[in-house]
Enzyme design. Sequence first.
Site, PDB file in Angstrom:
ATOM      1  N   GLY A  91       1.138  -1.352   0.092  1.00 33.43           N
ATOM      2  CA  GLY A  91       0.045  -0.460  -0.100  1.00 33.43           C
ATOM      3  C   GLY A  91       0.702   1.165  -0.250  1.00 33.43           C
ATOM      4  O   GLY A  91       2.109   1.321   0.267  1.00 33.43           O
ATOM      5  N   ASP A 126       9.377   5.407   7.431  1.00 37.98           N
ATOM      6  CA  ASP A 126       9.170   6.566   8.404  1.00 37.98           C
ATOM      7  C   ASP A 126       8.303   7.221   6.857  1.00 37.98           C
ATOM      8  O   ASP A 126       8.731   8.970   7.963  1.00 37.98           O
ATOM      9  CB  ASP A 126      10.829   7.481   8.680  1.00 37.98           C
ATOM     10  N   ARG A 187      -2.605   0.393 -10.039  1.00 37.85           N
ATOM     11  CA  ARG A 187      -1.454  -0.459 -10.507  1.00 37.85           C
ATOM     12  C   ARG A 187      -2.001  -2.271 -10.384  1.00 37.85           C
ATOM     13  O   ARG A 187      -2.928  -2.414 -10.452  1.00 37.85           O
ATOM     14  CB  ARG A 187      -0.325  -0.840  -9.313  1.00 37.85           C
ATOM     15  N   ASP A 253       3.542  -4.547  -8.594  1.00 39.83           N
ATOM     16  CA  ASP A 253       3.113  -3.230  -7.697  1.00 39.83           C
ATOM     17  C   ASP A 253       4.014  -1.725  -7.925  1.00 39.83           C
ATOM     18  O   ASP A 253       3.209  -0.824  -7.544  1.00 39.83           O
ATOM     19  CB  ASP A 253       3.459  -3.292  -5.991  1.00 39.83           C
ATOM     20  N   ASN A 254       4.512  -1.989  -9.256  1.00 41.45           N
ATOM     21  CA  ASN A 254       4.870  -0.422  -9.596  1.00 41.45           C
ATOM     22  C   ASN A 254       4.774  -0.622 -11.103  1.00 41.45           C
ATOM     23  O   ASN A 254       5.413   0.065 -11.960  1.00 41.45           O
ATOM     24  CB  ASN A 254       6.568  -1.101  -9.915  1.00 41.45           C
TER      25      ASN A 254
END
Length: 453
Positions: A91, A126, A187, A253-254
């Site tokens: 996600g 992060d 995607r 996913d890319n």
Amino acid sequence: MPIDPQAYRPETTILALGGGFYDPVEAADFPQTVLRFRNDRAADEVGLAALSDEDWLVHLGRFEALPGTLPQPLALRYHGHQFRTYNPELGDGRGFTFAQLRDRSGRLLDLGTKGSGQTPWSRFGDGRLTLKGGVREVLASEMLEALGVPTSRSFSLIETGEALERGDEPSPTRSAVLVRLSHGHIRIGTFQRLAYHRDEQGLRALTAYVLRNLYGEDSDDPIRLLDLVVQRTATLAAGYMAAGFVHGVLNSDNINVTGESFDYGPWRFAPTWDPAIVAAYFDHAGLYAFGRQPEAIHWDAMQLAVSLRQISDADPLIAALDRFPDYYQRAVTAAILWRLGRAQREHERDRALVQSVERALRSTGVPIERFFFDVFAQALPASYGAEWDDVRAALDGYEPRRARDHAFWTGEPCAMLIDEVEAIWAAIDRDDDWSPFHAKVAHIRQMGQALSD
């Protein structure tokens, strides 16, 4: 807010999919926002070029909502195969879709971020982007656009004033938030997530959304969707090869279902036609090596077919998937002829020319950018030896697409090799000198103009 009322056309189309496809999120509160790059050429297409730098920072650094579009950023949900291993915990982990706009031709576009803070999908990350990563993405997307590859466009790069720790580069390092302009952020992995949950209703809704809003077709036919995606992704693979580009992480996913390249983490432009060149240091098996990219993208398209199997018969899906090699061969032929500055003729003759070029580049080790620069719209120079005779013969009789009448052709080829990328970053990192970066973007755009019709 100063906008062009004739060009600014906000949308909220993605909200029609419903909350099961995304999570509303908030942008990080950055210590500072320093504008490092704004793409006014792209901004003009969506009516935002008139924004002052101050307003630009408010909307593209602090993410105050643009008028009439999404009221809150959305982190999209998806799954995907990462180096052929399925991961159901993906996600948008450091980005979100911030706005939807139509360009002057009516095409639906998204403004999406990278490095905008943590989301429910950040896992242990992060949610930040290094400034070096942002600089590299601008350079990659600008170069690919100039070389005719369908790509997202780097819209904005803003330094954010945080010191980031990274294991793969000297730390602490500077931070940034990038905004990219893309033709959708759906995607193959978006479909995979729905199939994983056996959500047939969601698969049908997403199929209709993509066909209607990203392909302009009033249809919900999964076979039609797969055929279009196969065409577009084959064209993408061809574009990578003709550009000498190695994406590095061609996970499912890319892969955008519009066939538009995006998400430039590890990448390289190959100096020579070496099929074994990889971009990601962790790609030990060479899964996404330069010469294997068509195979990798075809495999990703197969994952879309597997997902759509829940709402379609298998045989027509297989038939659509099997058209990938033919689509690819035609697309790579067209792409290389475009780089040669030659008009297409008869397909078999065109294909023979392209094959002779590929063979000679591989066997001689001539730099890719040097070759295409030298031969664009003119005869192969005499300095190319006898090993290029097949190319000379194949070029005979081809008419130039256009003359070499642009100032670009009086200089040197525009390459984007790793040493230059590192030198551009070193000037920024050491001296806060952005002049090599801006000079490179200007040279890339000059090349794009010289190549274009």
